[in-house]
Design a protein around this motif. Sequence first.
Motif, short mmCIF file in Angstrom:
data_model
loop_
_atom_site.label_atom_id
_atom_site.label_comp_id
_atom_site.label_asym_id
_atom_site.label_seq_id
_atom_site.Cartn_x
_atom_site.Cartn_y
_atom_site.Cartn_z
N GLY A 101 -22.48 12.74 -14.63
CA GLY A 101 -22.00 11.72 -13.70
C GLY A 101 -22.31 12.00 -12.24
N PHE A 102 -23.26 12.89 -11.96
CA PHE A 102 -23.66 13.11 -10.56
C PHE A 102 -24.33 11.84 -10.04
CE2 PHE A 102 -23.01 17.46 -11.66
CZ PHE A 102 -22.83 18.15 -10.48
N GLU A 257 -6.17 20.96 -5.24
CA GLU A 257 -6.85 19.76 -5.78
C GLU A 257 -8.31 19.81 -5.37
OE1 GLU A 257 -5.05 16.08 -4.62
OE2 GLU A 257 -3.23 16.47 -5.77
N ALA A 258 -9.19 19.41 -6.28
CA ALA A 258 -10.63 19.46 -5.97
C ALA A 258 -11.30 18.21 -6.49
CB ALA A 258 -11.24 20.70 -6.60
N TYR A 259 -12.61 18.14 -6.30
CA TYR A 259 -13.36 17.01 -6.85
C TYR A 259 -14.65 17.52 -7.49
CZ TYR A 259 -16.31 13.06 -7.50
OH TYR A 259 -17.13 12.15 -8.09
N THR A 264 -11.71 14.95 -14.02
CA THR A 264 -10.57 14.45 -13.25
C THR A 264 -9.34 14.44 -14.15
OG1 THR A 264 -9.70 12.79 -11.72
CG2 THR A 264 -10.87 11.94 -13.65
N PRO A 265 -8.21 14.99 -13.70
CA PRO A 265 -8.02 15.69 -12.44
C PRO A 265 -8.87 16.97 -12.38
CG PRO A 265 -6.15 16.09 -13.91
CD PRO A 265 -7.00 15.04 -14.56
N ILE A 280 -11.98 31.43 -6.78
CA ILE A 280 -12.44 32.06 -8.01
C ILE A 280 -13.17 31.10 -8.94
CG2 ILE A 280 -11.68 33.31 -10.09
CD1 ILE A 280 -11.30 34.94 -7.58
N LEU A 281 -12.68 29.87 -9.07
CA LEU A 281 -13.33 28.98 -10.03
C LEU A 281 -13.01 27.51 -9.78
CD1 LEU A 281 -10.94 27.99 -12.18
CD2 LEU A 281 -11.31 30.25 -13.10
N GLY A 282 -13.77 26.65 -10.46
CA GLY A 282 -13.53 25.21 -10.45
C GLY A 282 -13.24 24.77 -11.88
N CYS A 283 -12.43 23.71 -12.01
CA CYS A 283 -12.07 23.30 -13.37
C CYS A 283 -11.47 21.89 -13.36
CB CYS A 283 -11.06 24.28 -13.95
SG CYS A 283 -9.54 24.37 -13.01
N GLY A 284 -11.21 21.37 -14.54
CA GLY A 284 -10.57 20.07 -14.62
C GLY A 284 -10.57 19.51 -16.03
#
Length: 391
Positions: A101-102, A257-259, A264-265, A280-284
């Motif tokens: 979805g980029f 909160e991130a994007y 999402t979330p 440290i990391l990104g996630c969702g």
Amino acid sequence: MSTTVCRTRLSRQFFRALQLRRCYSTPTHAPVTLLGKEYPRDATTNITSAIIDKVGRNLYMNPSHPLGILQSLISSHFRDFNSMTGVPPVVTPAQNFDDLGFPADHPGRSVTDSYYINRDLMLRTHTSAHEVEVFARGERKWLLSADVYRRDEIDASHYPVFHQMEGARVFSSDANGKAEVQEDNERLSQHLARSNIIIEDVPHISPTNPPQDVHDPVLAELVAHNLKLSLNSLMLTLFGNRAGVNEGEPLRVRWIEAYFPFTTPSFEVEVFFRGKWLEILGCGVVQQQTLDRAGVPGSISWAFGLGLERIAMILFSIPDIRLFWSQDPRFLSQFLAGQITTFKPYSKYPACYKDVSFWLPDTGLHDNDFCDLVRDTAGDLVQDVVLVGRK
Ligand code: PHE
């Protein structure tokens, strides 16, 4: 127009070499050879031989390399997850971007940010590039560790090749799934309640970090909570009660909160370590279109991605990301499988051996006296002392 100023601490010789390369660089028609396969070049090709040389090194698969030690530690934390390695880095821009979805104008797609083999193939910029294919195989609890590639600045914390671990857990989006998440949340909450950890949280879902329309909001919230509990528990394994680190003090973890286009979330996790908050990391919660594309209907999943270098630099006190690529035994011999130890710096110059000979008086000085004199003066720098002859 913006101007970029590049500072390099390099000699005139280097600039001469650069000029020569420009004159004698690889002809544009020669194919790119990667892991024994040949790929045609085109106007998009921007992969360099320095990068090609790194493909296949698989540092994270060496069990006594800091990246391998950390990879194993994370894999053993997620004991019942299928831990995948060795997936080649060549992917299509569709796998790396479109499937996730980029948007078409995302800067990450540009040739200034990513390495392209040609217009149809590139080096993955993140392990998320494999989400669709792994979900499509029906994996429900999985980890995937791999080398990833991004064109970036040159300094002690950036390198164009680094390593990520992706992790995901799929639940059925029915009553069974709900029961499974609830049970796991209960187990993880109890474990965390017994641990020395302080968590600064944000809501699992909120208007600024919304659930997906296709999801039952109650289930989406439970899954986001499961993600947080699972990763808080990982943070305890990685950073909690480490000798010399937060000794006796609770581990502090912060959720933000991130994007990301494919979750999402979405959240980022930071840990307070040696006086600083570290990302440290990104996630969702995985965008449903990813699972749809993978052909696994009736499911909901969380996913996370973390960079191994950043965490290994902190845990092993490795001051420069370039050291991970060192083949110097003074680096490699410092680490043991299964152990997190503190890196002992050494000269950045290669070892230089010198033999020194001494003539000793005939009497009055025992061999051992001489050895003590040497030990006192030069300490452990001396490799050995050999008596070569006696009159
Ligand atoms: N792929 C993201 C990155 O490289 C991390 C991520 C993975 C975020 C999975 C969300 C879910 O930054």
